[in-house]
Design a protein around this motif. Structure first.
Motif, short mmCIF file in Angstrom:
data_model
loop_
_atom_site.label_atom_id
_atom_site.label_comp_id
_atom_site.label_asym_id
_atom_site.label_seq_id
_atom_site.Cartn_x
_atom_site.Cartn_y
_atom_site.Cartn_z
N ARG A 24 0.83 -1.20 0.00
CA ARG A 24 0.00 0.00 0.00
C ARG A 24 0.87 1.26 0.00
O ARG A 24 0.39 2.35 -0.24
CB ARG A 24 -0.92 -0.01 1.22
N GLU A 25 2.15 1.06 0.28
CA GLU A 25 3.11 2.17 0.30
C GLU A 25 3.40 2.61 -1.13
O GLU A 25 3.69 1.78 -1.99
CB GLU A 25 4.39 1.69 0.99
N PRO A 26 3.33 3.91 -1.41
CA PRO A 26 3.61 4.39 -2.77
C PRO A 26 5.01 3.98 -3.23
O PRO A 26 5.95 3.89 -2.42
CB PRO A 26 3.51 5.91 -2.65
N TYR B 18 7.26 5.60 -4.96
CA TYR B 18 8.32 6.59 -4.72
C TYR B 18 8.82 6.50 -3.29
O TYR B 18 10.01 6.68 -3.02
CB TYR B 18 7.83 8.02 -5.05
N HIS B 19 7.91 6.19 -2.35
CA HIS B 19 8.30 6.09 -0.95
C HIS B 19 9.13 4.83 -0.71
O HIS B 19 10.08 4.85 0.09
CB HIS B 19 7.06 6.11 -0.05
N THR C 224 8.00 8.97 -10.86
CA THR C 224 8.12 8.29 -9.57
C THR C 224 9.54 8.38 -9.03
O THR C 224 9.75 8.74 -7.87
CB THR C 224 7.69 6.81 -9.71
#
Length: 130
Positions: free
Chosen positions: A12-14, A16-17, A54
């Protein structure tokens, strides 16, 4: 140079993160020392099979945080990060991982005592491995 970064599509973490967190971990752990060149945004995007937007966002966040620096016409490099910031980042990363693990255990209806017991078992296993 291909970086050891893994993108989890099911997270669920983007993305880019995920890139940002893994690059930061490589930097604070010393795997990417200060002055080390990093792949261009386009090369990294191609290596990770994600968009240039991204990877650009991850690089921008890391630059704003002082972990990398970009020199026009030369490229992007690992910045010199002071020891206090390294220690703080390492601690924060481990605490977040532990909080996530505890949240997962609580969602599976384990009690605090049961979680402490599992944690102690894992630590004992690691101690035996060392």
């Amino acid at each position: 140079m291909k970086l050891p970064i893994t993108i989890r599509e099911d997270s669920r973490e983007p993305i880019y993160h995920q890139i940002e967190a893994q690059l930061k971990a490589l930097i604070v752990s010393g795997h990417l020392p200060a002055g080390n060149p990093l792949p261009s945004i386009r090369v990294l995007a191609k290596d990770l099979a994600c968009s240039v937007i991204t990877t650009r966002r991850a690089y921008q966040n890391l630059e704003l945080s002082g972990y990398i620096k970009t020199t026009q016409g030369k490229g992007t490099f690992v910045a010199k990060v002071d020891e206090a910031k390294i220690a703080m980042t390492k601690r924060s990363t481990v605490q977040n991982a532990l909080k996530t693990a505890i949240d997962t255990a609580l969602k599976h209806d384990y009690s605090i005592k049961e979680i402490e017991s599992m944690f102690a078992e894992i630590l004992q296993e690691k101690e035996r491995e060392a």
